[in-house]
Scaffold this motif. Structure first.
Motif, PDB file in Angstrom:
ATOM      1  N   SER A 144      11.487  -1.133 -10.678  1.00  0.00           N
ATOM      2  CA  SER A 144      11.032  -0.826  -9.314  1.00  0.00           C
ATOM      3  C   SER A 144      12.020   0.050  -8.550  1.00  0.00           C
ATOM      4  O   SER A 144      11.684   0.610  -7.513  1.00  0.00           O
ATOM      5  CB  SER A 144      10.801  -2.118  -8.531  1.00  0.00           C
ATOM      6  OG  SER A 144      12.021  -2.849  -8.417  1.00  0.00           O
ATOM      7  N   GLN A 145      13.268   0.188  -9.062  1.00  0.00           N
ATOM      8  CA  GLN A 145      14.322   0.820  -8.271  1.00  0.00           C
ATOM      9  C   GLN A 145      14.671   2.250  -8.683  1.00  0.00           C
ATOM     10  O   GLN A 145      15.599   2.824  -8.126  1.00  0.00           O
ATOM     11  CB  GLN A 145      15.591  -0.029  -8.346  1.00  0.00           C
ATOM     12  CG  GLN A 145      15.413  -1.457  -7.894  1.00  0.00           C
ATOM     13  CD  GLN A 145      14.724  -1.562  -6.558  1.00  0.00           C
ATOM     14  OE1 GLN A 145      13.598  -2.023  -6.484  1.00  0.00           O
ATOM     15  NE2 GLN A 145      15.372  -1.117  -5.510  1.00  0.00           N
ATOM     16  N   CYS A 146      13.988   2.818  -9.648  1.00  0.00           N
ATOM     17  CA  CYS A 146      14.320   4.175 -10.067  1.00  0.00           C
ATOM     18  C   CYS A 146      14.148   5.149  -8.898  1.00  0.00           C
ATOM     19  O   CYS A 146      13.160   5.077  -8.152  1.00  0.00           O
ATOM     20  CB  CYS A 146      13.424   4.599 -11.235  1.00  0.00           C
ATOM     21  SG  CYS A 146      13.876   6.191 -11.962  1.00  0.00           S
ATOM     22  N   GLY A 147      15.117   6.049  -8.766  1.00  0.00           N
ATOM     23  CA  GLY A 147      15.163   6.912  -7.584  1.00  0.00           C
ATOM     24  C   GLY A 147      14.310   8.150  -7.645  1.00  0.00           C
ATOM     25  O   GLY A 147      14.755   9.256  -7.293  1.00  0.00           O
ATOM     26  N   LEU A 148      13.056   7.998  -8.067  1.00  0.00           N
ATOM     27  CA  LEU A 148      12.087   9.096  -8.042  1.00  0.00           C
ATOM     28  C   LEU A 148      10.697   8.504  -7.923  1.00  0.00           C
ATOM     29  O   LEU A 148      10.242   7.781  -8.817  1.00  0.00           O
ATOM     30  CB  LEU A 148      12.189   9.950  -9.314  1.00  0.00           C
ATOM     31  CG  LEU A 148      11.087  11.000  -9.519  1.00  0.00           C
ATOM     32  CD1 LEU A 148      11.056  11.992  -8.364  1.00  0.00           C
ATOM     33  CD2 LEU A 148      11.264  11.729 -10.846  1.00  0.00           C
ATOM     34  N   LYS A 149      10.032   8.793  -6.815  1.00  0.00           N
ATOM     35  CA  LYS A 149       8.706   8.245  -6.575  1.00  0.00           C
ATOM     36  C   LYS A 149       7.841   9.275  -5.848  1.00  0.00           C
ATOM     37  O   LYS A 149       8.348  10.016  -5.001  1.00  0.00           O
ATOM     38  CB  LYS A 149       8.790   6.960  -5.748  1.00  0.00           C
ATOM     39  CG  LYS A 149       9.475   5.811  -6.478  1.00  0.00           C
ATOM     40  CD  LYS A 149       9.575   4.562  -5.618  1.00  0.00           C
ATOM     41  CE  LYS A 149      10.070   3.378  -6.442  1.00  0.00           C
ATOM     42  NZ  LYS A 149      11.421   3.560  -6.992  1.00  0.00           N
ATOM     43  N   LEU A 175       6.067  -0.730  -3.033  1.00  0.00           N
ATOM     44  CA  LEU A 175       5.213  -1.004  -4.187  1.00  0.00           C
ATOM     45  C   LEU A 175       4.142  -2.034  -3.853  1.00  0.00           C
ATOM     46  O   LEU A 175       2.953  -1.817  -4.122  1.00  0.00           O
ATOM     47  CB  LEU A 175       6.081  -1.496  -5.348  1.00  0.00           C
ATOM     48  CG  LEU A 175       5.366  -2.035  -6.585  1.00  0.00           C
ATOM     49  CD1 LEU A 175       4.526  -0.950  -7.241  1.00  0.00           C
ATOM     50  CD2 LEU A 175       6.379  -2.621  -7.572  1.00  0.00           C
ATOM     51  N   THR A 176       4.542  -3.163  -3.276  1.00  0.00           N
ATOM     52  CA  THR A 176       3.572  -4.216  -2.971  1.00  0.00           C
ATOM     53  C   THR A 176       2.580  -3.769  -1.907  1.00  0.00           C
ATOM     54  O   THR A 176       1.385  -4.077  -1.991  1.00  0.00           O
ATOM     55  CB  THR A 176       4.279  -5.494  -2.507  1.00  0.00           C
ATOM     56  OG1 THR A 176       5.101  -5.212  -1.363  1.00  0.00           O
ATOM     57  CG2 THR A 176       5.155  -6.058  -3.612  1.00  0.00           C
ATOM     58  N   ALA A 177       3.044  -3.039  -0.900  1.00  0.00           N
ATOM     59  CA  ALA A 177       2.146  -2.567   0.154  1.00  0.00           C
ATOM     60  C   ALA A 177       1.091  -1.620  -0.410  1.00  0.00           C
ATOM     61  O   ALA A 177      -0.098  -1.696  -0.052  1.00  0.00           O
ATOM     62  CB  ALA A 177       2.949  -1.872   1.256  1.00  0.00           C
TER      63      ALA A 177
END
Length: 223
Positions: A144-149, A175-177
């Protein structure tokens, strides 16, 4: 920065913005100088967003995304260069070819054709955190923490009011939202070459991450 600007310029229709997260006047001055120089050859590089005080990684990302009112997609990439410009461009192209209401989260999972170089402590902390997220929030996420989204702007606007966390767990809250709003989220394996720097405090950081995940769980109102 120069490499990222060059790669996204080849795609066309992509703008970039650097966020200076309240690091102080000297660093802000130096950042303006760097951006001004780069803008001479990269006109699609926007003026930097200079925050008056430090608001955390999540706060910086949210601030920049709220500035953009017309783009179809919103994205962020860590500034340390661990994720190559080529991988950023690859995900942008993937997002462009996808149906609406699909977000794309990069993931540091070792697969054929991908190289992931991480310090052991950070890798261990990431696995602990991913397990917490998966078990407590019932989300089968690997990283969940990778720095590319990349997120459709309309999807971000639909959940923006729910986003309260600005620290380490802001990715999980996002992510949850998105999932709760009906936006599909896909993990995409990428190559990652970790840049030296930063200190991981395994016990303390694990506690803080667990606390934030529990806050997210409570905010969702699920058992």
């Amino acid at each position: 920065l120069a490499e990222l600007c060059d790669e996204t310029a080849r795609l066309g229709g992509v703008t970039s913005r650097v966020v200076e997260d309240g690091s102080g006047e000297e660093e802000a001055k130096r950042m303006r100088e760097i951006i001004t120089t780069q803008q001479e050859r990269s006109p699609h590089l926007l003026a930097p967003l200079m925050l008056a005080e430090n608001v955390g990684k999540g706060g910086a990302v949210h601030a920049a995304w709220r500035e953009e009112k017309s783009a179809d997609w919103l994205a962020f990439v860590d500034a340390d260069g661990s994720c190559s410009a080529a991988e950023v461009a690859r995900l942008i192209q993937l997002a462009r070819e996808s149906p609406p209401r699909n977000a794309w989260f990069a993931s540091r999972v070792k697969m054929l054709g991908k190289t992931v170089e991480r310090h052991f402590r950070r890798h261990l902390l990431g696995r602990v955190y991913a397990t917490l997220v998966s078990e407590l929030l019932d989300i089968p996420v690997y990283d969940s923490q990778c720095g590319l989204k990349l997120v459709p702007r309309t999807c971000f606007e639909a959940v923006e009011a729910r986003l309260k966390i600005t620290g380490f767990a802001f990715d999980v809250e996002l992510l949850t939202a998105l999932l709760d709003s009906g936006c599909a989220v896909h993990e995409v394996p990428i190559s990652w070459h970790e840049t030296p720097g930063g200190k991981v405090r395994l016990l303390r950081d694990s506690f803080l991450m667990a606390r934030d995940v529990l806050k997210i769980k409570a905010a969702r109102g699920r058992p």
